[in-house]
Write a protein that holds these residues in place. Structure first.
Motif, mmCIF file in Angstrom:
data_model
loop_
_atom_site.group_PDB
_atom_site.id
_atom_site.type_symbol
_atom_site.label_atom_id
_atom_site.label_comp_id
_atom_site.label_asym_id
_atom_site.label_seq_id
_atom_site.Cartn_x
_atom_site.Cartn_y
_atom_site.Cartn_z
ATOM 1 N N VAL A 197 -7.108 23.765 2.498
ATOM 2 C CA VAL A 197 -7.311 24.463 1.224
ATOM 3 C C VAL A 197 -8.664 25.169 1.209
ATOM 4 N N ALA A 198 -9.686 24.536 1.769
ATOM 5 C CA ALA A 198 -11.004 25.180 1.833
ATOM 6 C C ALA A 198 -10.935 26.471 2.641
ATOM 7 N N ASP A 199 -10.178 26.456 3.728
ATOM 8 C CA ASP A 199 -10.011 27.664 4.535
ATOM 9 C C ASP A 199 -9.270 28.738 3.756
ATOM 10 N N TRP A 200 -8.231 28.349 3.018
ATOM 11 C CA TRP A 200 -7.478 29.318 2.210
ATOM 12 C C TRP A 200 -8.369 29.950 1.146
ATOM 13 N N VAL A 201 -9.183 29.137 0.485
ATOM 14 C CA VAL A 201 -10.095 29.658 -0.541
ATOM 15 C C VAL A 201 -11.081 30.637 0.090
ATOM 16 N N ALA A 202 -11.627 30.282 1.248
ATOM 17 C CA ALA A 202 -12.604 31.157 1.905
ATOM 18 C C ALA A 202 -11.982 32.501 2.281
ATOM 19 N N ARG A 203 -10.744 32.472 2.758
ATOM 20 C CA ARG A 203 -10.090 33.731 3.128
ATOM 21 C C ARG A 203 -9.778 34.568 1.893
ATOM 22 N N ARG A 204 -9.403 33.930 0.784
ATOM 23 C CA ARG A 204 -9.159 34.677 -0.452
ATOM 24 C C ARG A 204 -10.454 35.295 -0.986
ATOM 25 N N GLU A 205 -11.528 34.552 -0.868
ATOM 26 C CA GLU A 205 -12.820 35.071 -1.335
ATOM 27 C C GLU A 205 -13.269 36.262 -0.499
ATOM 28 N N ALA A 257 0.803 -1.231 0.000
ATOM 29 C CA ALA A 257 0.000 0.000 0.000
ATOM 30 C C ALA A 257 0.828 1.269 0.000
ATOM 31 N N GLN A 258 2.107 1.207 0.344
ATOM 32 C CA GLN A 258 2.906 2.427 0.359
ATOM 33 C C GLN A 258 3.013 3.024 -1.035
ATOM 34 N N ALA A 259 3.241 2.172 -2.030
ATOM 35 C CA ALA A 259 3.498 2.668 -3.373
ATOM 36 C C ALA A 259 2.257 3.265 -4.030
ATOM 37 N N LEU A 260 1.071 2.756 -3.704
ATOM 38 C CA LEU A 260 -0.119 3.299 -4.356
ATOM 39 C C LEU A 260 -0.480 4.684 -3.824
ATOM 40 N N SER A 261 0.084 5.060 -2.682
ATOM 41 C CA SER A 261 -0.259 6.349 -2.076
ATOM 42 C C SER A 261 0.242 7.533 -2.901
ATOM 43 N N TYR A 262 1.280 7.347 -3.724
ATOM 44 C CA TYR A 262 1.828 8.441 -4.531
ATOM 45 C C TYR A 262 0.751 9.017 -5.450
ATOM 46 N N LYS A 263 0.160 8.150 -6.243
ATOM 47 C CA LYS A 263 -0.818 8.595 -7.225
ATOM 48 C C LYS A 263 -2.097 9.077 -6.549
ATOM 49 N N VAL A 264 -2.493 8.432 -5.465
ATOM 50 C CA VAL A 264 -3.670 8.881 -4.718
ATOM 51 C C VAL A 264 -3.450 10.307 -4.218
ATOM 52 N N GLY A 265 -2.275 10.579 -3.668
ATOM 53 C CA GLY A 265 -1.983 11.917 -3.161
ATOM 54 C C GLY A 265 -1.885 12.950 -4.264
ATOM 55 N N GLN A 266 -1.207 12.606 -5.356
ATOM 56 C CA GLN A 266 -1.085 13.536 -6.484
ATOM 57 C C GLN A 266 -2.451 13.923 -7.021
ATOM 58 N N ARG A 267 -3.313 12.945 -7.199
ATOM 59 C CA ARG A 267 -4.647 13.211 -7.729
ATOM 60 C C ARG A 267 -5.443 14.127 -6.805
ATOM 61 N N GLU A 268 -5.272 13.951 -5.510
ATOM 62 C CA GLU A 268 -6.018 14.791 -4.567
ATOM 63 C C GLU A 268 -5.498 16.222 -4.580
ATOM 64 N N ARG A 288 -6.385 21.812 -6.205
ATOM 65 C CA ARG A 288 -5.919 22.986 -6.959
ATOM 66 C C ARG A 288 -6.954 23.407 -8.004
ATOM 67 N N ALA A 289 -7.486 22.444 -8.743
ATOM 68 C CA ALA A 289 -8.485 22.764 -9.763
ATOM 69 C C ALA A 289 -9.740 23.363 -9.135
ATOM 70 N N ASP A 290 -10.194 22.795 -8.019
ATOM 71 C CA ASP A 290 -11.381 23.325 -7.350
ATOM 72 C C ASP A 290 -11.133 24.741 -6.837
ATOM 73 N N ILE A 343 -1.038 30.817 -7.531
ATOM 74 C CA ILE A 343 -0.386 29.529 -7.411
ATOM 75 C C ILE A 343 0.619 29.505 -6.263
ATOM 76 N N SER A 344 1.323 30.616 -6.059
ATOM 77 C CA SER A 344 2.264 30.681 -4.948
ATOM 78 C C SER A 344 1.528 30.567 -3.615
ATOM 79 N N GLY A 345 0.406 31.249 -3.493
ATOM 80 C CA GLY A 345 -0.378 31.173 -2.268
ATOM 81 C C GLY A 345 -0.955 29.791 -2.043
ATOM 82 N N PHE A 346 -1.406 29.148 -3.119
ATOM 83 C CA PHE A 346 -1.920 27.789 -2.994
ATOM 84 C C PHE A 346 -0.832 26.850 -2.482
ATOM 85 N N HIS A 347 0.353 26.932 -3.058
ATOM 86 C CA HIS A 347 1.443 26.063 -2.618
ATOM 87 C C HIS A 347 1.821 26.336 -1.164
#
Length: 567
Positions: free
Chosen positions: A557-565, A506-517, A522-524, A535-539
């Protein structure tokens, strides 16, 4: 260190960290905390039972805290502490210590990998570490007892894992004493007692450590190997309770309760997507969109391999990649780490069975920088085309940026800064940065770019073969065949990787799961903020709370978006 506004929470978080260091003294030394330098880990059943009671009590205290009115930082700390304690209790309940005989996370591998990274800045540290070395036999003997308990319960090991572990043990025992990693680590500068200290280290290595490794190797060879599982049943589904254990390990590495069959299908879908992109780049690079022809070129063209007579070449290329990355960082990140990142070769004793590259974070006290290790073993078989993407993954802007920043967030509790157990976030970030590097203009050629795609396909393969072997009954050969069909690398290298997935489920499958999330978040965020997305603020938001679980990252990330809004 700045005090947390939630004093009771900070107090229990600090208490947990102190307890964790006491039961993991080598990790404490690795971080630069020298208080436990004479001690070594106790992995006996009795010690584990004591830890379980302590974690249960601490978890209840955390759960009883009322932080409903506190800020995001406090909620993040509380949620992470609860998750961390639940994970520790889960490992005890599932008796994962009984399975730590492998070539990746095995007790012996941990000793051999960590030894060169330890240092002794002061004479007392040096003397204390001699005492720890006298206890190495206790640790290895306790590990052997845990392995025996696992076998007695029907939890037999995969043969391939035991054989690779034996290669490491035998390689260490055959290595010269003068180059022993337990005798050659850095000592105090200008210390007039160094000669005697080095003699003492060699004596302990010869009289204690090497005989202990020999006993450990005998257990692997004489007790585990005869009862080991064949290559036709390498996965956890072949042992009693294996299905439940695998679901726990998926949750441990990703923070999510995922269905292995669904993960398997996601991997197949990801492979199809990457194959299309590889055809596009292959057309520009080699004049063909045919995957077989592209792979044949990548596999067989000697110009795409390093010179076997110049093992330093991969190191030089990695250093050039990091220089290019450093020049672009200010445009993509607001916060940068203070610790430098060095590039070194994988130690010879580990190189034959080690991955192509890996990273060690810096010590908290500044005594050791972050280090990117490049495997120069058999350099003539190493690919030039994936050097760049691997460097960006392991070092900058990948693991070094992430983990060095985490260690430098001194306003956070120590467990949050230095517990790098959220694999899907840690590795998901590093895989995310492989694609980010393309956005940053760091891939100089389509050859570098196809290396990025190869590595992305590699991580998609992991979703398929990890779940295939551990949940769906795949054989080792089925896993190898799937990867050969989708990866332009040699069978030997693929076999090493497949064996890694057998070793640490299960360690190896976590890479792609994390990247996708991370990509989804970021897209949302970009969709919600439009022109206000930065992008700098998101990172900085993603990296600003140290290493976190994927559920907690979503809240951040939801908190960051709310504060930016609201700005």
């Amino acid at each position: 260190m700045a005090e947390s506004p939630t004093t009771p929470l900070r107090a229990v978080a600090d208490e947990y960290w102190e307890a964790l260091l006491r039961v993991n003294p080598t990790y404490a030394t690795f971080l630069g905390d020298r208080r436990f330098d004479t001690q070594i880990e106790d992995i006996s059943i009795a010690a584990e039972a004591e830890q379980e009671v302590q974690w249960i009590v601490l978890r209840q205290r955390v759960a009883d805290l009322d932080i409903a009115d506190d800020d995001l930082a406090a909620r993040v700390t509380r949620d992470l502490l609860l998750e961390t304690l639940d994970d520790a209790l889960g490992h005890i309940a599932h008796r994962t210590a009984e399975l730590r005989y492998d070539q990746m996370d095995g007790v012996h591998a941990g000793l051999l990998t960590t030894a060169p990274q330890i240092n002794a800045p002061e004479p007392q540290n040096a003397l204390d570490l001699v005492e720890r070395h006298r206890r190495v036999g206790d640790l290895l003997d306790a590990a052997a007892e845990r392995f025996r308990a696992g076998v007695a319960a029907g939890r037999t090991p995969p043969r391939l894992v035991v054989e690779r572990a034996l290669n490491q043990v035998d390689g260490y025992l055959a290595s010269p004493l003068d180059g022993d990693p337990f005798t050659t680590f850095a000592g105090p500068e200008g210390w007039d007692g160094e000669d005697q200290w080095r003699d003492d280290l060699r004596t302990v290595a010869a009289d204690v450590i090497r005989p202990a490794f020999a006993r450990y190797g005998a257990v692997l060879r004489d007790e585990l190997l005869p009862v080991s599982r064949s290559d036709d049943e390498p996965g956890l589904s072949s042992i009693p309770g294996g299905d439940e254990l695998y679901r726990f390990l998926i949750r441990s590495h990703t923070g999510l309760d995922l269905d292995p069959a669904e993960v398997h299908q996601i991997g197949l879908d990801e492979l199809a997507r990457v194959d299309e992109q590889m055809a596009e780049v292959g057309a520009r690079l080699f004049g063909t969109t045919d995957r077989t022809e592209i792979f044949d070129r990548l596999r067989t063209d000697p110009a795409l391999r390093y010179d076997p007579d110049r093992p330093e070449e991969p190191l030089d290329d990695a250093r050039r990649c990091l220089t290019s990355a450093r020049a672009q960082m200010d445009q993509w990140f607001g916060r940068l780490p203070q610790s430098p990142c060095e590039v070194k070769a994988v130690p010879d004793v580990l190189a034959a069975d080690a991955p192509a590259a890996y990273y060690f974070p810096p010590a908290a006290d500044g005594s050791r920088p972050g280090t990117y290790f490049v495997n120069t073993h058999d350099a003539g078989e190493r690919n030039r085309f994936d050097t760049a993407s691997v460097a960006y993954h392991e070092a900058i802007p990948g693991h070094h940026l992430q983990l060095a920043i985490a260690s430098e967030l001194t306003d956070l509790p120590a467990f949050q800064r230095f517990s790098f157990g959220h694999t899907a976030f840690v590795e998901g970030w590093a895989l995310y940065t492989e694609r980010l590097a393309d956005e940053m203009g760091l891939y100089a050629t389509d050859l570098d770019r196809i290396g990025m795609l190869v590595n992305d396909a590699w991580r998609a393969c992991r979703l398929v073969v990890d779940t295939g072997m551990h949940a769906l009954g795949w054989t080792r050969q089925q896993a190898i065949d799937l990867m050969v069909a989708h990866m332009p690398v040699g069978v030997d290298e693929i076999t090493v990787e497949v064996d890694r997935y057998v070793a640490i489920p299960a360690q190896a499958l976590s890479y792609k799961v994390g990247q996708r999330e991370i990509l989804r978040l970021r897209a949302d965020a970009a969709g919600a903020l439009g022109d206000r997305f930065d992008i700098s603020g998101f990172h900085d938001a993603v990296l600003g709370s140290s290493t976190v679980s994927l559920p907690v990252l979503g809240a951040i990330v939801a908190d960051w978006v709310a504060r930016r809004e609201a700005a």
